[in-house]
Structure formats: C-alpha cells, structure tokens
Design a protein around this motif. Sequence first.
Motif, PDB file in Angstrom:
ATOM      1  N   GLU A 146       0.827  -1.208   0.000  1.00  0.00           N
ATOM      2  CA  GLU A 146       0.000   0.000   0.000  1.00  0.00           C
ATOM      3  C   GLU A 146       0.861   1.258   0.000  1.00  0.00           C
ATOM      4  O   GLU A 146       0.513   2.270  -0.641  1.00  0.00           O
ATOM      5  N   PHE A 147       1.992   1.227   0.710  1.00  0.00           N
ATOM      6  CA  PHE A 147       2.878   2.391   0.753  1.00  0.00           C
ATOM      7  C   PHE A 147       3.524   2.621  -0.615  1.00  0.00           C
ATOM      8  O   PHE A 147       3.612   3.756  -1.098  1.00  0.00           O
ATOM      9  N   SER A 169       1.051   4.146  -2.880  1.00  0.00           N
ATOM     10  CA  SER A 169       0.768   5.548  -2.573  1.00  0.00           C
ATOM     11  C   SER A 169       1.774   6.467  -3.244  1.00  0.00           C
ATOM     12  O   SER A 169       1.428   7.577  -3.668  1.00  0.00           O
ATOM     13  N   GLN A 170       3.022   6.001  -3.378  1.00  0.00           N
ATOM     14  CA  GLN A 170       4.040   6.804  -4.058  1.00  0.00           C
ATOM     15  C   GLN A 170       3.835   6.769  -5.571  1.00  0.00           C
ATOM     16  O   GLN A 170       4.039   7.777  -6.259  1.00  0.00           O
ATOM     17  N   GLU A 175       0.970   6.453  -6.969  1.00  0.00           N
ATOM     18  CA  GLU A 175      -0.262   7.200  -7.200  1.00  0.00           C
ATOM     19  C   GLU A 175      -0.010   8.708  -7.296  1.00  0.00           C
ATOM     20  O   GLU A 175      -0.739   9.423  -7.988  1.00  0.00           O
ATOM     21  N   GLU A 176       1.018   9.201  -6.626  1.00  0.00           N
ATOM     22  CA  GLU A 176       1.356  10.618  -6.717  1.00  0.00           C
ATOM     23  C   GLU A 176       1.569  11.026  -8.173  1.00  0.00           C
ATOM     24  O   GLU A 176       1.102  12.081  -8.621  1.00  0.00           O
ATOM     25  N   LYS A 236      -6.632   1.342  -8.449  1.00  0.00           N
ATOM     26  CA  LYS A 236      -5.505   0.853  -7.644  1.00  0.00           C
ATOM     27  C   LYS A 236      -5.935  -0.461  -7.006  1.00  0.00           C
ATOM     28  O   LYS A 236      -6.865  -0.492  -6.207  1.00  0.00           O
TER      29      LYS A 236
END
Length: 347
Positions: A270-271, A274-275, A277-278, A291
């Motif tokens: 997930e982390f 998240s990067q 997704e930026e 996602k």
Amino acid sequence: MVELKHTLAIMRDKGMDYVVMEVSSHALDQNRVAGLEFDTAVFTNLTQDHLDYHKTLDNYKLAKAKLFDLVSAPGVKERKCAVVNIDDEAGQTMLEHAKCPHITYAIDREADLRALDVEVEASGTHVMLENEKFCNEKFCMMPLRLHLAGRFNVYNVMSAVGAALAENVEPAIIQKVLESFTAVSGRFELVRTGNEQQDFSIIVDYAHTPDGVENVLKTARQIAKARIISVFGCGGDRDRTKRPIMGRLAAELSDVVIATSDNPRTEEPEFILSQVEEGVREAIGSKHYEKIVDRKEAIFRAVELAEKDDIVVILGKGHEDYQILKDKTIHFDDKEVARAAVATKFA
C-alpha cells in the motif's frame, strides 16, 4: 572475482570461444570484474535506476564508464573495441573513457551504424541498417525484417550488430541470425491464449524503470487500434524516486491505468502504491484509473475491461515466474494469470 574467473576457465576448457556477459554497474563500482580482460564492450543506454545504490545519475554513469576503462587496457587481444549508442547523452562519456577503436550507433544522429526507415508493426519491425564505417562489397546497407516490435529493439539490434562486426562476424551471418530470431521471454511478448473469442491483445514486458515503461507504452501506441490498458507496479526495497515518475508516464501514455504490486519485498504494498499514485494523479485527468493491491486481481480486472482491439500491457515482471513478498516467495507468472483471466472472461 575468483569464482568468476574459475567459471570462465571451465568454459574455456570446454571449448567455448565467446562469452557474452552483462556487467552491472554494481559489479563495476565494487571492482568485481577488476583484472578481467574484455575484448568488446557495449553501451546501450543510461536511465534512472539503481539510485538507491549510486545516489546520483552522474555516479551511475561513471560506474558504467569503468567498463570502457577496462576494455581500453592492454591485453592478449590486439584490437579491442567499444560499441556505443550515441543517441544517449551518456554515450559521449563512454567514448571519452574508451581509449580504443570504437563503433557508434544511432537512429537520430550520424553514426557508424545508423537505422533508417524504421517501420514498427504488431508482427515486427522493418529497418534499413546503414554501415558507414565498414562499408564494403559485403555490407553498406542491410535491410532487416525483425520479429521484434519497437524502436527500443532497433537499438538492441544495432548494439548486437556492432559487437558482431567488432568480432569479425560475416554480415551475411549477422543478417540471417537476426531475421530468424523471434523474441526474448517477457520482452514485449504477445501472450497467446488460443481463445477464439478473444478480440484484444495482451503483452507482457519486464519494464521496471521509467525509460522501460515509456518505451513499451510508446511501442504499444504505435500498433494500437483502440485503447491501451496498462497494469504495472514498482518493486519494494528499490529506488523510490522512480515510482511517481513511472506512475505519471503510465497515466500519460495509457487510456486505462491499473496500479498494482510488483515484488514488494519487505515494504508494504500500500505504501509503494501511494508513491506511484502521486505520479498517476498528476497526469490521469479524466482517464479510467484503479488501484488494486493484489496483482492477480489487477490482471483479471484489466482483462475484464478489455474490449475489441484494445491492448492490455502488463509491466514489471516479464519472464519472472515468482513474486517476492515480505515473508515468502510465491509462484506467480503474469502470462499464466493472463491466460486464466481470458478463460474466465469467456467461460
């Protein structure tokens, strides 16, 4: 180093004439090939990768340049050679370190070997290879019908031609081998499912760097009749700075983006996402984006969304048949999963 030389000695004793070896920037930086004599060295390109180790692109470039210091060193063979892609800006640095004869190759610039009239199709690539440096009755222009798609493969072919010429391989043999070569597993590989109802394509590729993602998706765009649906992720415990870049490129060059896990290793999937997704959010606009952490679920979703003439491009793992998780390594093959997804879609 001792183990490597021992392996090479065994190969020599078994009667092998040539060894083609990929030399990593890590090995060069750590002097793991120090004292090894190279006859021909090839530079393909420099892209953002391994910055978790090298820290800067300049350090990465200088580490690669050490190979050309090594090929320039005196040795048993009299005529050493450096084969360098000068369309890449780092090519000039490699030439500066190559104190030996060299062969340059390019598509966009004047070079010893230059690809002209590049035509990319779904079934392969047509190209005319111009040989300025070694032009003779055997080879001035070489027409090639390659079973490889994409501009990036034209560069790969030119590097191979340059190395073969450096080793005095006959042009006729070079042409025959290149035109009979089909594909490397997991490198822009068309997944054949045998399902007659399938009216879209699936391509699997190992691309796991910004440059790789850009090359593959641009190649897919050249042959696409409809949408490009990309499935991709980024590996854990590796350079984090490339994650948003890859996300942005996927969003720019695809019509549908599904971000998922690659080899998360010890990091939380997930982390990592998240990067990624930026970058996706910077460029996705009104395009469809999802996602999905589970890679199998993501591939099934991409196949579910695929319509007539779409291309599903599954990036990151290519030939790999495993996935590295935090506490274990499991069997995972993108091609197998894609075939299963097609079977489920048309069941």
